[in-house]
Scaffold this motif. Structure first.
Motif, PDB file in Angstrom:
ATOM      1  N   ILE A 123       0.835  -1.208   0.000  1.00 52.69           N
ATOM      2  CA  ILE A 123       0.000   0.000   0.000  1.00 52.69           C
ATOM      3  C   ILE A 123       0.866   1.253   0.000  1.00 52.69           C
ATOM      4  O   ILE A 123       0.635   2.181  -0.770  1.00 52.69           O
ATOM      5  N   LEU A 124       1.881   1.270   0.881  1.00 53.22           N
ATOM      6  CA  LEU A 124       2.819   2.397   0.924  1.00 53.22           C
ATOM      7  C   LEU A 124       3.896   2.174  -0.135  1.00 53.22           C
ATOM      8  O   LEU A 124       4.752   1.303   0.008  1.00 53.22           O
ATOM      9  N   LYS A 125       3.846   2.959  -1.175  1.00 51.35           N
ATOM     10  CA  LYS A 125       4.780   2.791  -2.299  1.00 51.35           C
ATOM     11  C   LYS A 125       5.969   3.744  -2.151  1.00 51.35           C
ATOM     12  O   LYS A 125       6.315   4.150  -1.038  1.00 51.35           O
ATOM     13  N   THR A 126       6.552   4.134  -3.260  1.00 52.56           N
ATOM     14  CA  THR A 126       7.758   4.964  -3.251  1.00 52.56           C
ATOM     15  C   THR A 126       7.485   6.369  -2.729  1.00 52.56           C
ATOM     16  O   THR A 126       6.460   6.975  -3.031  1.00 52.56           O
ATOM     17  N   LEU A 127       8.440   6.880  -1.951  1.00 47.71           N
ATOM     18  CA  LEU A 127       8.379   8.247  -1.440  1.00 47.71           C
ATOM     19  C   LEU A 127       9.405   9.092  -2.190  1.00 47.71           C
ATOM     20  O   LEU A 127      10.551   8.670  -2.373  1.00 47.71           O
ATOM     21  N   THR A 128       9.012  10.272  -2.628  1.00 46.81           N
ATOM     22  CA  THR A 128       9.895  11.161  -3.383  1.00 46.81           C
ATOM     23  C   THR A 128      10.146  12.435  -2.594  1.00 46.81           C
ATOM     24  O   THR A 128       9.206  13.087  -2.135  1.00 46.81           O
ATOM     25  N   VAL A 129      11.420  12.775  -2.417  1.00 47.82           N
ATOM     26  CA  VAL A 129      11.820  14.012  -1.745  1.00 47.82           C
ATOM     27  C   VAL A 129      12.263  15.005  -2.809  1.00 47.82           C
ATOM     28  O   VAL A 129      13.017  14.655  -3.719  1.00 47.82           O
ATOM     29  N   SER A 130      11.790  16.239  -2.703  1.00 45.32           N
ATOM     30  CA  SER A 130      12.118  17.242  -3.720  1.00 45.32           C
ATOM     31  C   SER A 130      12.369  18.598  -3.072  1.00 45.32           C
ATOM     32  O   SER A 130      11.955  18.843  -1.934  1.00 45.32           O
ATOM     33  N   ARG A 131      13.052  19.464  -3.810  1.00 45.26           N
ATOM     34  CA  ARG A 131      13.282  20.840  -3.372  1.00 45.26           C
ATOM     35  C   ARG A 131      12.969  21.776  -4.524  1.00 45.26           C
ATOM     36  O   ARG A 131      13.375  21.538  -5.663  1.00 45.26           O
ATOM     37  N   THR A 132      12.235  22.835  -4.238  1.00 48.37           N
ATOM     38  CA  THR A 132      11.912  23.830  -5.259  1.00 48.37           C
ATOM     39  C   THR A 132      13.062  24.826  -5.392  1.00 48.37           C
ATOM     40  O   THR A 132      13.972  24.869  -4.555  1.00 48.37           O
ATOM     41  N   SER A 133      13.004  25.642  -6.436  1.00 51.80           N
ATOM     42  CA  SER A 133      14.041  26.662  -6.640  1.00 51.80           C
ATOM     43  C   SER A 133      14.016  27.706  -5.535  1.00 51.80           C
ATOM     44  O   SER A 133      15.001  28.422  -5.323  1.00 51.80           O
ATOM     45  N   ALA A 134      12.874  27.819  -4.831  1.00 50.96           N
ATOM     46  CA  ALA A 134      12.766  28.774  -3.725  1.00 50.96           C
ATOM     47  C   ALA A 134      13.294  28.194  -2.410  1.00 50.96           C
ATOM     48  O   ALA A 134      13.222  28.857  -1.372  1.00 50.96           O
ATOM     49  N   GLY A 135      13.802  26.965  -2.435  1.00 48.86           N
ATOM     50  CA  GLY A 135      14.399  26.360  -1.251  1.00 48.86           C
ATOM     51  C   GLY A 135      13.427  25.671  -0.332  1.00 48.86           C
ATOM     52  O   GLY A 135      13.740  25.427   0.839  1.00 48.86           O
ATOM     53  N   ARG A 136      12.241  25.312  -0.831  1.00 46.36           N
ATOM     54  CA  ARG A 136      11.247  24.612  -0.014  1.00 46.36           C
ATOM     55  C   ARG A 136      11.326  23.117  -0.275  1.00 46.36           C
ATOM     56  O   ARG A 136      11.351  22.690  -1.438  1.00 46.36           O
ATOM     57  N   TYR A 137      11.332  22.335   0.789  1.00 48.06           N
ATOM     58  CA  TYR A 137      11.454  20.883   0.680  1.00 48.06           C
ATOM     59  C   TYR A 137      10.075  20.235   0.813  1.00 48.06           C
ATOM     60  O   TYR A 137       9.255  20.657   1.632  1.00 48.06           O
ATOM     61  N   HIS A 138       9.838  19.212  -0.003  1.00 47.19           N
ATOM     62  CA  HIS A 138       8.567  18.494   0.018  1.00 47.19           C
ATOM     63  C   HIS A 138       8.824  16.994  -0.079  1.00 47.19           C
ATOM     64  O   HIS A 138       9.866  16.565  -0.582  1.00 47.19           O
ATOM     65  N   VAL A 139       7.859  16.226   0.416  1.00 49.25           N
ATOM     66  CA  VAL A 139       7.849  14.783   0.173  1.00 49.25           C
ATOM     67  C   VAL A 139       6.524  14.420  -0.478  1.00 49.25           C
ATOM     68  O   VAL A 139       5.482  14.997  -0.157  1.00 49.25           O
ATOM     69  N   SER A 140       6.581  13.505  -1.416  1.00 47.65           N
ATOM     70  CA  SER A 140       5.379  13.010  -2.092  1.00 47.65           C
ATOM     71  C   SER A 140       5.268  11.518  -1.810  1.00 47.65           C
ATOM     72  O   SER A 140       6.162  10.747  -2.161  1.00 47.65           O
ATOM     73  N   ILE A 141       4.178  11.131  -1.154  1.00 50.46           N
ATOM     74  CA  ILE A 141       3.964   9.734  -0.756  1.00 50.46           C
ATOM     75  C   ILE A 141       2.998   9.094  -1.745  1.00 50.46           C
ATOM     76  O   ILE A 141       1.861   9.554  -1.892  1.00 50.46           O
ATOM     77  N   LEU A 142       3.452   8.049  -2.417  1.00 52.85           N
ATOM     78  CA  LEU A 142       2.603   7.322  -3.356  1.00 52.85           C
ATOM     79  C   LEU A 142       1.866   6.212  -2.618  1.00 52.85           C
ATOM     80  O   LEU A 142       2.485   5.369  -1.968  1.00 52.85           O
ATOM     81  N   ILE A 143       0.536   6.248  -2.714  1.00 51.22           N
ATOM     82  CA  ILE A 143      -0.323   5.288  -2.016  1.00 51.22           C
ATOM     83  C   ILE A 143      -1.114   4.475  -3.041  1.00 51.22           C
ATOM     84  O   ILE A 143      -1.651   5.020  -3.996  1.00 51.22           O
ATOM     85  N   ASP A 144      -1.160   3.162  -2.836  1.00 52.10           N
ATOM     86  CA  ASP A 144      -2.005   2.283  -3.645  1.00 52.10           C
ATOM     87  C   ASP A 144      -2.978   1.588  -2.696  1.00 52.10           C
ATOM     88  O   ASP A 144      -2.625   0.633  -2.009  1.00 52.10           O
ATOM     89  N   ASP A 145      -4.240   2.089  -2.660  1.00 46.33           N
ATOM     90  CA  ASP A 145      -5.220   1.518  -1.738  1.00 46.33           C
ATOM     91  C   ASP A 145      -5.895   0.265  -2.303  1.00 46.33           C
ATOM     92  O   ASP A 145      -6.749  -0.327  -1.649  1.00 46.33           O
ATOM     93  N   HIS A 146      -5.522  -0.119  -3.536  1.00 48.62           N
ATOM     94  CA  HIS A 146      -6.040  -1.327  -4.197  1.00 48.62           C
ATOM     95  C   HIS A 146      -7.561  -1.281  -4.391  1.00 48.62           C
ATOM     96  O   HIS A 146      -8.191  -2.328  -4.545  1.00 48.62           O
TER      97      HIS A 146
END
Length: 403
Positions: free
Chosen positions: A171-194
């Motif tokens: 259910i909990l798939k790959t997590l992606t960490v990213s940073r914008t050009s403005a210096g803000r950090y984010h995480v994107s959680i991929l969910i598969d609820d089937h």
């Protein structure tokens, strides 16, 4: 059904340094593997596999000891992303993979496994980095779903969701960490609820809407509703020019120049966020009120080559708006009816079918010479888009042909 949930994180200075090392390390591996793959094929006609690239990581860590401080799975994921790029290219779904650069302002890496989410104190654990503060502005899973479907653990009275304990559930798939050009950090959680995608609901002429996107007005619906274009970029141009001049005046390499660049990046981030928020609200409204949506397949890449309209077209963001409409329609069982880019919409009378070939872009209203009907150019186009989409559907006989 797979969905991604994006949240902002607030790392400390030490964690920021570790995140930047991961951004640079995954970019280094990607470029290194691309070089090896191209070299081996051009010289020896040998196709390097993912296993070969991952085995090469061991020797690279001996040559570059700093790589030992990085999450090995993130480095392996960089190789997997490269091979996915090659696969998409050979299938005709993308361009040939090229080197990644710092100047592209694309900073991200992926964590496939072993991350944890503290649901009590709102923190997220990333391997080799540690616990980072995260803001959950919305739930990625219902509390009942977490209690009934997932395995959680309790540490010091805090409820923690461990991806490793839920690996078999997938259910909990790959997590992606990213940073914008403005210096803000984010995480994107991929969910598969089937949960399977909903069956498309039935629609007819009354529950279908045609949309004609434009520059003066953001979108014109066949129902007669006109959504005005907020023109976020145009409204901020004077401020952007002022900030850009401030950057130009600063000495290259100085701290003041870095501060000025950061202010400029924050303003660009604000404009992007405003446009994104506006498009989410409008697309959700249209999806909620209609069962089927007729849209044009626009050649935006070709249209921006017109230097007189390039800035206005980029500001309105047609491609992103259509993308949002498309995936939200899949979520809620609605149907997207897309017509060809060469279909006549603006020049065709929606009453009698007369085609006005001499209709230029500056003419916003015109009178049909055949039936004497006075047309608003955009509303007439949206009505024609709706009718053409429904006609194509009836001709094809299936909804899959039109989507």
């Amino acid at each position: 059904m797979k969905r991604g949930y994006r949240y902002r994180i607030y790392p400390n200075k030490e964690q920021c340094s570790l995140l930047e090392q991961h951004f640079g390390g995954t970019r280094f591996i990607y470029n290194r593997s691309l070089f090896i793959k191209n070299l081996m094929y051009s010289k020896f006609k040998i196709n390097i596999s993912e296993i070969d690239l991952n085995n090469n990581l061991t020797s690279l860590k001996e040559l570059h000891p700093w790589m030992k401080d990085l999450n090995s799975q993130s480095l392996q994921q960089a190789n997997r992303n490269l091979l996915t790029g090659f696969k998409n290219f050979f299938e005709g779904n993308g361009a040939y993979p090229t080197r990644k650069s710092k100047k592209d302002n694309i900073f991200s890496f992926q964590v496939p496994q072993n991350y944890q989410i503290n649901l009590t104190s709102s923190k997220i654990y990333l391997p080799k980095i540690g616990w980072i503060k995260i803001v959950f502005h919305r739930d990625f899973l219902d509390k009942e779903f977490i209690e009934n479907k997932l395995v959680t653990k309790e540490v010091n009275g805090e409820l923690i969701l461990d991806q490793k304990l839920n690996r078999k559930l997938d259910i909990l798939k790959t997590l992606t960490v990213s940073r914008t050009s403005a210096g803000r950090y984010h995480v994107s959680i991929l969910i598969d609820d089937h949960i399977p995608e909903p069956i498309p609901v039935e629609f007819n002429e009354n529950t279908t809407v045609g949309i004609d996107v434009g520059i003066k007005s953001f979108a014109i619906l066949s129902s007669g509703e006109v959504i005005e274009n907020p023109k976020f970029l145009k409204k901020s141009l004077m401020k952007l020019k002022k900030l850009q001049k401030a950057v130009s005046r600063k000495q290259k390499g100085s701290k003041n120049r870095k501060k000025a660049i950061a202010k400029l990046a924050k303003q660009h981030q604000l404009i992007s966020n405003q446009r994104n928020d506006f498009q989410h609200k409008i697309s959700m409204k249209i999806i909620s009120e209609n069962q089927a949506i007729g849209i044009e397949n626009l050649n935006v890449k070709g249209m921006v080559k017109n230097h007189n309209l390039a800035q206005a077209i980029s500001d309105v963001g047609w491609s992103e708006f259509i993308r949002k409409l498309t995936y939200k329609a899949e979520w809620y069982g609605k149907t997207i009816l897309q017509i060809g880019r060469f279909e006549v919409s603006s020049k065709l009378c929606n009453f009698c079918g007369y085609k006005k070939d001499d209709l230029t872009l500056d003419i916003r209203e015109w009178k049909c010479p055949s039936c004497k009907t006075l047309h608003d150019r955009d509303i007439n186009a949206s009505l024609n888009i709706k009718q053409i989409a429904l006609n194509n559907l009836s001709t094809a006989g299936t909804a899959g042909r039109a989507c």
